[in-house]
Design a protein around this motif. Structure first.
Motif, short mmCIF file in Angstrom:
data_model
loop_
_atom_site.label_atom_id
_atom_site.label_comp_id
_atom_site.label_asym_id
_atom_site.label_seq_id
_atom_site.Cartn_x
_atom_site.Cartn_y
_atom_site.Cartn_z
N UNK A 112 0.83 -1.22 0.00
CA UNK A 112 0.00 0.00 0.00
C UNK A 112 0.86 1.26 0.00
N UNK A 113 2.15 1.11 -0.12
CA UNK A 113 3.02 2.29 -0.15
C UNK A 113 3.36 2.84 1.21
N UNK A 114 3.24 2.03 2.23
CA UNK A 114 3.58 2.45 3.60
C UNK A 114 4.84 1.67 4.01
N UNK A 115 5.84 2.38 4.51
CA UNK A 115 7.09 1.70 4.87
C UNK A 115 6.97 1.02 6.23
N UNK A 116 7.15 -0.28 6.28
CA UNK A 116 7.08 -0.95 7.60
C UNK A 116 8.38 -0.75 8.38
N UNK A 117 8.24 -0.46 9.65
CA UNK A 117 9.38 -0.46 10.57
C UNK A 117 9.28 -1.79 11.31
N UNK A 118 10.10 -2.74 10.90
CA UNK A 118 10.00 -4.09 11.44
C UNK A 118 10.89 -4.20 12.68
N UNK A 119 10.27 -4.51 13.81
CA UNK A 119 11.02 -4.61 15.07
C UNK A 119 11.53 -6.02 15.27
N UNK A 120 12.78 -6.10 15.65
CA UNK A 120 13.40 -7.39 15.97
C UNK A 120 14.16 -7.22 17.29
N UNK A 121 14.40 -8.33 17.95
CA UNK A 121 15.17 -8.23 19.18
C UNK A 121 14.93 -9.42 20.08
N UNK A 122 15.88 -9.60 20.99
CA UNK A 122 15.89 -10.78 21.85
C UNK A 122 15.44 -10.45 23.27
N UNK A 123 14.98 -11.47 23.97
CA UNK A 123 14.69 -11.32 25.39
C UNK A 123 16.00 -11.48 26.17
N UNK A 124 15.93 -11.17 27.45
CA UNK A 124 17.14 -11.31 28.27
C UNK A 124 17.58 -12.78 28.36
N UNK A 125 16.60 -13.66 28.47
CA UNK A 125 16.94 -15.09 28.56
C UNK A 125 17.65 -15.54 27.28
N UNK A 126 17.16 -15.04 26.15
CA UNK A 126 17.79 -15.41 24.87
C UNK A 126 19.20 -14.83 24.77
N UNK A 127 19.38 -13.61 25.26
CA UNK A 127 20.74 -13.02 25.26
C UNK A 127 21.65 -13.84 26.17
N UNK A 128 21.16 -14.14 27.36
CA UNK A 128 21.98 -14.89 28.31
C UNK A 128 22.37 -16.27 27.77
N UNK A 129 21.50 -16.80 26.92
CA UNK A 129 21.79 -18.12 26.33
C UNK A 129 22.66 -18.01 25.08
N UNK A 130 23.09 -16.78 24.74
CA UNK A 130 23.96 -16.60 23.58
C UNK A 130 23.23 -16.76 22.25
N UNK A 131 21.91 -16.50 22.27
CA UNK A 131 21.11 -16.78 21.07
C UNK A 131 20.64 -15.52 20.34
N UNK A 132 21.32 -14.39 20.56
CA UNK A 132 20.83 -13.12 20.01
C UNK A 132 20.62 -13.21 18.50
N UNK A 133 21.63 -13.61 17.75
CA UNK A 133 21.48 -13.60 16.30
C UNK A 133 20.67 -14.78 15.77
N UNK A 134 20.54 -15.85 16.58
CA UNK A 134 19.61 -16.93 16.18
C UNK A 134 18.19 -16.38 16.15
N UNK A 135 17.85 -15.65 17.22
CA UNK A 135 16.49 -15.12 17.34
C UNK A 135 16.24 -14.07 16.26
N UNK A 136 17.17 -13.14 16.14
CA UNK A 136 16.98 -12.05 15.17
C UNK A 136 17.04 -12.61 13.74
N UNK A 137 17.91 -13.58 13.53
CA UNK A 137 17.99 -14.20 12.21
C UNK A 137 16.67 -14.86 11.82
N UNK A 138 16.01 -15.50 12.77
CA UNK A 138 14.71 -16.14 12.48
C UNK A 138 13.65 -15.07 12.19
N UNK A 139 13.71 -13.97 12.94
CA UNK A 139 12.74 -12.88 12.71
C UNK A 139 12.96 -12.27 11.33
#
Ligand code: PEP
Length: 244
Positions: A112-139
């Motif tokens: 429709x000609x509207x630019x989406x601002x797509x939010x990505x990011x990890x929870x604290x548990x995901x960061x602590x588990x070293x999974x930041x880019x796994x999560x963001x990569x899936x998003x």
């Protein structure tokens, strides 16, 4: 490329308080300013902020029809919305939006000609588990799968570590630099021509930390929650982003 500073009012405001806030927003040269207001106030904001871009905080994945309560991207366009936030962590967590739904919403916005601002990011548990880019990569993968490589370059991304949103404490400069660089590399290895794709940072951006955050490589702006409801704070953040 000028930085983009986007205010996300969330479910806050009212006609009288909005008027005061919107009247205090004045354009700052060298920065693109955006306010994302609740749907009922789009018309009010449209009339009062002609020099500041207008956006919404969500959009339907469907173009039209029997979807009670939904708002389409074409409707947003009717109110001069040029941006819409999709996949905010509050929508993912509280309204159970999954990666595929977020991707379809991004596609509906672009169509429709509207630019989406797509939010990505990890929870604290995901960061602590070293999974930041796994999560963001899936998003990101879900969005890339639906949009394709060419359209992917036309969106805005917002890296918003869930644990920094509304927390009063942003991610550190090192953490932000690491993830923004990793997102840029992720896009490049998949062939996305991300030269003009902006990656915003979001999570407790305030006048006190804005300049430091905007100085980080690959930080192309900010998505601002709480501080966007305080005119002086939002204006100070915009000034910190100007000509950076
Ligand atoms: C947000 O809601 O996108 C956000 C970043 O909020 P805050 O700035 O209040 O952390």
């Amino acid at each position: 490329m000028d930085k983009l500073v986007a205010g996300n009012w969330k479910m806050n405001g009212g006609l009288a308080s909005n008027r005061l806030l919107l009247d205090a927003f004045t354009p700052v040269s060298g920065v693109d300013m955006l306010v994302c207001v609740p749907y009922p106030y789009l018309s009010q904001a449209q009339k009062r902020t002609p020099s500041i871009a207008l956006g919404a905080q969500d959009v339907s994945e469907f173009p039209a029809g029997a979807y009670t309560g939904e708002v389409s991207a074409a409707m947003l366009r009717d109110f001069d919305c040029t941006f819409v936030i999709v996949g905010h962590s509050e929508r993912r967590a509280l309204f159970h939006e999954d990666n595929a739904t977020v991707a379809r919403k991004a596609a509906a916005a672009l169509a429709a000609g509207v630019t989406p601002i797509v939010c990505v990011g990890e929870t604290l548990a995901e960061r602590d588990a070293g999974r930041v880019m796994d999560v963001i990569g899936a998003q990101l993968s879900a969005v890339l799968e639906v949009l394709g490589v060419a359209a992917m370059a036309r969106i805005v991304l917002a890296y918003e570590p869930v644990w920094a949103i509304g927390a009063g404490r942003s991610a550190s400069a090192e953490q932000v630099a690491g993830v923004h660089g990793a997102i840029r590399a992720w896009l490049a290895t998949r062939g996305v021509d991300a030269g003009t794709l902006r990656i915003l940072y979001g999570g407790s951006v305030k006048p006190q930390n804005a300049a430091e955050l905007f100085a980080i490589q690959h930080v192309d702006g900010a998505l601002v929650g709480g501080a966007s409801l305080v005119a002086d704070d939002f204006m100070a953040i915009c000034r910190a982003a100007a000509h950076r």
